[in-house]
Scaffold this motif. Structure first.
Motif, PDB file in Angstrom:
ATOM      1  N   HIS A 167       0.837  -1.211   0.000  1.00 26.39           N
ATOM      2  CA  HIS A 167       0.000   0.000   0.000  1.00 26.39           C
ATOM      3  C   HIS A 167       0.871   1.260   0.000  1.00 26.39           C
ATOM      4  CE1 HIS A 167      -1.973   3.314   2.272  1.00 26.39           C
ATOM      5  NE2 HIS A 167      -3.041   2.980   1.562  1.00 26.39           N
ATOM      6  N   ASP A 168       1.847   1.273   0.888  1.00 29.11           N
ATOM      7  CA  ASP A 168       2.666   2.478   1.021  1.00 29.11           C
ATOM      8  C   ASP A 168       3.510   2.718  -0.234  1.00 29.11           C
ATOM      9  OD1 ASP A 168       1.479   2.705   3.462  1.00 29.11           O
ATOM     10  OD2 ASP A 168       3.250   2.164   4.645  1.00 29.11           O
ATOM     11  N   GLU A 169       3.900   1.625  -0.900  1.00 26.47           N
ATOM     12  CA  GLU A 169       4.604   1.791  -2.187  1.00 26.47           C
ATOM     13  C   GLU A 169       3.653   2.375  -3.225  1.00 26.47           C
ATOM     14  OE1 GLU A 169       6.129  -2.031  -3.297  1.00 26.47           O
ATOM     15  OE2 GLU A 169       7.579  -2.039  -1.634  1.00 26.47           O
ATOM     16  N   ALA A 170       2.410   1.869  -3.213  1.00 29.34           N
ATOM     17  CA  ALA A 170       1.423   2.332  -4.196  1.00 29.34           C
ATOM     18  C   ALA A 170       1.138   3.823  -4.029  1.00 29.34           C
ATOM     19  CB  ALA A 170       0.127   1.528  -4.058  1.00 29.34           C
ATOM     20  N   VAL A 171       1.082   4.264  -2.768  1.00 29.12           N
ATOM     21  CA  VAL A 171       0.781   5.677  -2.503  1.00 29.12           C
ATOM     22  C   VAL A 171       1.748   6.583  -3.263  1.00 29.12           C
ATOM     23  CG1 VAL A 171       0.810   7.463  -0.701  1.00 29.12           C
ATOM     24  CG2 VAL A 171      -0.280   5.249  -0.254  1.00 29.12           C
ATOM     25  N   LYS A 172       2.996   6.137  -3.336  1.00 28.28           N
ATOM     26  CA  LYS A 172       4.025   6.959  -3.996  1.00 28.28           C
ATOM     27  C   LYS A 172       3.799   7.082  -5.505  1.00 28.28           C
ATOM     28  CE  LYS A 172       7.435   5.277  -0.655  1.00 28.28           C
ATOM     29  NZ  LYS A 172       8.293   4.087  -0.543  1.00 28.28           N
ATOM     30  N   LYS A 173       2.985   6.196  -6.046  1.00 26.74           N
ATOM     31  CA  LYS A 173       2.795   6.193  -7.505  1.00 26.74           C
ATOM     32  C   LYS A 173       1.801   7.243  -7.972  1.00 26.74           C
ATOM     33  CE  LYS A 173       3.641   1.229  -7.981  1.00 26.74           C
ATOM     34  NZ  LYS A 173       2.913  -0.042  -8.157  1.00 26.74           N
ATOM     35  N   GLY A 174       1.147   7.914  -7.031  1.00 22.18           N
ATOM     36  CA  GLY A 174       0.190   8.942  -7.447  1.00 22.18           C
ATOM     37  C   GLY A 174      -1.079   8.330  -8.011  1.00 22.18           C
ATOM     38  N   ASP A 175      -1.539   8.873  -9.123  1.00 24.61           N
ATOM     39  CA  ASP A 175      -2.864   8.511  -9.623  1.00 24.61           C
ATOM     40  C   ASP A 175      -3.040   7.023  -9.927  1.00 24.61           C
ATOM     41  OD1 ASP A 175      -3.915  11.033  -9.357  1.00 24.61           O
ATOM     42  OD2 ASP A 175      -3.250  11.676 -11.330  1.00 24.61           O
ATOM     43  N   SER A 176      -1.950   6.328 -10.254  1.00 29.31           N
ATOM     44  CA  SER A 176      -2.099   4.904 -10.571  1.00 29.31           C
ATOM     45  C   SER A 176      -2.257   4.052  -9.313  1.00 29.31           C
ATOM     46  CB  SER A 176      -0.914   4.414 -11.405  1.00 29.31           C
ATOM     47  OG  SER A 176       0.262   4.498 -10.637  1.00 29.31           O
ATOM     48  N   ALA A 177      -2.245   4.686  -8.135  1.00 27.22           N
ATOM     49  CA  ALA A 177      -2.502   3.948  -6.894  1.00 27.22           C
ATOM     50  C   ALA A 177      -3.975   3.552  -6.782  1.00 27.22           C
ATOM     51  CB  ALA A 177      -2.092   4.796  -5.693  1.00 27.22           C
ATOM     52  N   TRP A 178      -4.836   4.196  -7.591  1.00 23.68           N
ATOM     53  CA  TRP A 178      -6.251   3.824  -7.623  1.00 23.68           C
ATOM     54  C   TRP A 178      -6.539   2.954  -8.845  1.00 23.68           C
ATOM     55  CZ3 TRP A 178      -4.657   8.650  -5.946  1.00 23.68           C
ATOM     56  CH2 TRP A 178      -5.072   9.024  -4.657  1.00 23.68           C
ATOM     57  N   GLY A 179      -7.693   2.353  -8.872  1.00 26.34           N
ATOM     58  CA  GLY A 179      -8.078   1.543 -10.021  1.00 26.34           C
ATOM     59  C   GLY A 179      -8.058   0.079  -9.682  1.00 26.34           C
ATOM     60  N   LEU A 180      -8.399  -0.740 -10.676  1.00 25.23           N
ATOM     61  CA  LEU A 180      -8.479  -2.187 -10.491  1.00 25.23           C
ATOM     62  C   LEU A 180      -7.179  -2.760  -9.951  1.00 25.23           C
ATOM     63  CD1 LEU A 180     -10.375  -3.520 -13.639  1.00 25.23           C
ATOM     64  CD2 LEU A 180     -11.041  -3.771 -11.234  1.00 25.23           C
ATOM     65  N   GLU A 181      -6.068  -2.219 -10.427  1.00 26.34           N
ATOM     66  CA  GLU A 181      -4.759  -2.704  -9.989  1.00 26.34           C
ATOM     67  C   GLU A 181      -4.224  -1.872  -8.825  1.00 26.34           C
ATOM     68  OE1 GLU A 181      -3.207  -5.488 -11.323  1.00 26.34           O
ATOM     69  OE2 GLU A 181      -5.225  -5.689 -12.172  1.00 26.34           O
ATOM     70  N   GLY A 182      -5.039  -0.973  -8.337  1.00 25.36           N
ATOM     71  CA  GLY A 182      -4.620  -0.067  -7.281  1.00 25.36           C
ATOM     72  C   GLY A 182      -4.690  -0.702  -5.910  1.00 25.36           C
ATOM     73  N   ARG A 183      -4.223   0.044  -4.917  1.00 26.10           N
ATOM     74  CA  ARG A 183      -4.152  -0.490  -3.551  1.00 26.10           C
ATOM     75  C   ARG A 183      -4.634   0.490  -2.496  1.00 26.10           C
ATOM     76  NH1 ARG A 183      -1.763  -5.085  -2.697  1.00 26.10           N
ATOM     77  NH2 ARG A 183      -0.772  -6.136  -4.457  1.00 26.10           N
ATOM     78  N   VAL A 184      -4.990   1.693  -2.886  1.00 23.21           N
ATOM     79  CA  VAL A 184      -5.301   2.698  -1.855  1.00 23.21           C
ATOM     80  C   VAL A 184      -6.804   2.886  -1.684  1.00 23.21           C
ATOM     81  CG1 VAL A 184      -3.101   3.836  -2.320  1.00 23.21           C
ATOM     82  CG2 VAL A 184      -5.206   4.720  -3.381  1.00 23.21           C
ATOM     83  N   ALA A 185      -7.156   3.490  -0.561  1.00 22.03           N
ATOM     84  CA  ALA A 185      -8.561   3.706  -0.198  1.00 22.03           C
ATOM     85  C   ALA A 185      -9.298   4.469  -1.283  1.00 22.03           C
ATOM     86  CB  ALA A 185      -8.632   4.477   1.106  1.00 22.03           C
ATOM     87  N   THR A 186     -10.471   3.974  -1.638  1.00 20.52           N
ATOM     88  CA  THR A 186     -11.298   4.615  -2.657  1.00 20.52           C
ATOM     89  C   THR A 186     -12.718   4.662  -2.129  1.00 20.52           C
ATOM     90  OG1 THR A 186      -9.861   3.412  -4.227  1.00 20.52           O
ATOM     91  CG2 THR A 186     -11.703   4.661  -5.160  1.00 20.52           C
ATOM     92  N   TYR A 187     -12.904   5.382  -1.029  1.00 21.85           N
ATOM     93  CA  TYR A 187     -14.216   5.455  -0.390  1.00 21.85           C
ATOM     94  C   TYR A 187     -15.247   5.972  -1.391  1.00 21.85           C
ATOM     95  CZ  TYR A 187     -11.199   5.066   3.690  1.00 21.85           C
ATOM     96  OH  TYR A 187     -10.245   4.640   4.592  1.00 21.85           O
ATOM     97  N   ALA A 188     -16.332   5.247  -1.525  1.00 17.81           N
ATOM     98  CA  ALA A 188     -17.389   5.638  -2.471  1.00 17.81           C
ATOM     99  C   ALA A 188     -18.627   4.819  -2.159  1.00 17.81           C
ATOM    100  CB  ALA A 188     -16.947   5.396  -3.912  1.00 17.81           C
ATOM    101  N   GLY A 189     -19.763   5.299  -2.608  1.00 18.76           N
ATOM    102  CA  GLY A 189     -21.030   4.642  -2.331  1.00 18.76           C
ATOM    103  C   GLY A 189     -21.429   3.642  -3.395  1.00 18.76           C
TER     104      GLY A 189
END
Lengths: 354, 354
Positions: free
Chosen positions: A299-321
């Motif tokens: 997760h912490d490595e992904a955070v450093k990647k910026g926008d690509s940290a989100w998405g199907l291959e992402g690892r960071v929080a994506t709070y949504a309804g």
């Protein structure tokens, strides 16, 4: 009741649409754009309570800049000096002294209170102190269960608005005792009928159909969060916003879990709450049994990647309804508000003539 | 689309209200009372598939008795010889040969198909054979996820109606991948828009507010189960019915669990499904760690007690939806239908003028 409610926000038009106080992501630009379009925009809680003061100051400046230029806010009566945006606080984590001072200084039209540490009685203290500091600031309280509704009615400070949040909602909602708005809202409305407090609906609503449906359930207005994550004014990373637009099938592709809170280092939410988030690799691997410490490193490595940290291959929080499948693009908040108002009225008309 | 749908059921009036095919509890008396009032009543699956033949025969007799006495069913055109009630089957457990023979003989206006054993392709076989046996019998298929909606569109036999069931529903619904109607319905509606199949909403709806809301979400009609458990014509034990009326707060006091199926000796439902039930002592003690065998002994003793086997101190299955808190008394099904129609239209009108 809806008409009476609207009269408290002189610039607002019917149906009454509200952008939720999403933590950090609902900044002054989003809140003001929503209010300017005839809705009511809330600034969200900050990473620190102090941040809301900075945001309120910014909102105050922006409003002053537009005054006199035939702005919609000129509708504010001269005696009513409130700021035409609201501000949100999470009671368990926010500092009441700093919050009350900020509200006293900038006089937002509404304060949205949520998530007390231990008891709904905490709303009394917050409400009383906010009203002392800024008598025109309306008190909004968010709940998600019938039990909370009944407890709230025994409080000494009566809220001006109660927001009823269904289990479909994104971000932090009831962890295990939530329910869909369709059954939840009417039952709470019945229990609160004698109080004459206007009730707003939140959770899973992202288009004119949902707005129209909520009004039929008895709501005096509708709150949306996820829909405004895809507003151009949202204070959100591009990668996060793209993911809200891309994702669909909220039933299958979102879940309530504390995993992402913990990966981000967020602890302390009372046990009643858990956030809905779009599922990505962190959750999938967590479910498959990967140890938290390993997920945290990734997760912490992904955070450093910026926008690509989100998405199907992402690892960071994506709070949504659960309404993510109803959102197909980014738009200006003002266009969202006015488009939804128009569509909701059309849907109601169509339902009545079928 | 709603008008076109109504024209297929000549006696039905708008808004189109349907009583769900609840297993055993939806008998001919309930189904006919709903249809007689301008709705569409379904007979539920039986303990054995043969039972639906007995029920259809009974319904057929009852309809013949009322013909000519200026019954609402005289609206049936002489060329349209369908029975003005529907019939429901659970594919995983029902015998297709017996079902098709019963439908061929009694020609119910609709057959409601649900819960295939392994694949949605099973709906094709059932639909084809039912249409061969009774071309005027409309095929209704119930789903609860977007994935099912998409799969259904690839089937070769197109259903005449699709019922979208939200997670609020009682009885058997999606076990883990359900979602509240507010977010679920519009997304499935968008995915199915091209098919021109009318969509009905089910789950958590028990009064005019819910009916109105569902119509605004885009439903061509509304299906209710729990509401009709409290109909005087329901084939239900008095103790069960009293409990549906008594219980409230569906979010807190109902849950999805297989426990009661197993206590009753019901096994075999495909893993996708689990029933929502009102919580009583069996579930509470199960959660507290009491062994199944001990619960089973207590359950079987309770069954012998009759009506007192239900209730707070009860131990037997009390399948019901999250709308229980909206149901405050037993009424005749016809009064329920017409009261809800009237209230729904009032709610829509009120939402449009607020």
């Amino acid at each position: 009741m809806a008409t009476k409610l609207l009269s408290r926000y002189s610039w607002a038009t019917s149906p009454f649409l509200v952008s939720a106080p999403m933590r950090v992501m609902s900044g002054p630009a989003l809140a003001l754009a929503v209010s300017r379009a005839g809705g009511l925009g809330f600034i969200g809680p900050g990473a620190k309570t102090q941040d809301t003061e900075v945001d309120l100051e910014q909102a105050s400046k922006l409003v002053k800049q537009t005054r006199g230029s035939s702005s919609v806010f000129d509708k504010l009566s001269p005696t009513n000096s409130v700021l035409p945006v609201g501000i949100g606080y999470q009671l368990w984590g926010d500092d009441i002294d700093i919050a009350v001072a900020a509200i006293g200084r900038y006089k937002p039209c509404a304060a949205w209170l949520y998530a007390p540490k231990q008891s709904l009685k905490e709303f009394d203290d917050w409400s009383r102190r906010i009203r002392q500091a800024s008598p025109d600031t309306q008190i909004w309280i968010q709940i998600g269960t019938l039990k909370e509704a009944k407890q709230l009615l025994t409080n000494s400070e009566k809220p001006d608005v109660v927001v009823i949040q269904g289990a479909e909602s994104g971000g932090h909602g009831r962890a295990t005792d939530g329910m869909g708005l369709m059954a939840l809202f009417p039952e709470i409305a019945d229990a609160m009928e004698g109080s004459q407090i206007p009730l707003l609906a939140a959770g899973g609503i992202a288009d004119g159909r949902g707005v129209a449906a909520a009004l039929c359930l008895g709501a005096s207005g509708v709150v949306m969060g996820t829909r405004f994550l895809a507003a151009s004014e949202a204070r959100i990373s591009r990668g996060y916003q793209n993911e809200v637009v891309r994702a669909s099938d909220g039933a299958a592709n979102t879940t309530r879990t504390l995993l992402y809170n913990h990966l981000r280092g967020t602890f302390g939410w009372p046990a009643e709450y858990s956030p809905r988030t779009i599922i990505n690799k962190s959750f999938i691997e967590h479910e498959a049994g990967t140890a938290f410490d390993d997920l945290k490193v990734l997760h912490d490595e992904a955070v450093k990647k910026g926008d690509s940290a989100w998405g199907l291959e992402g690892r960071v929080a994506t709070y949504a309804g659960a309404s993510i499948g109803l959102i197909h693009g980014v738009a200006d908040a003002g266009d969202i508000v006015q488009g939804l108002q128009k569509d909701a009225l059309k849907r109601i008309q169509s339902a009545g003539s079928s």
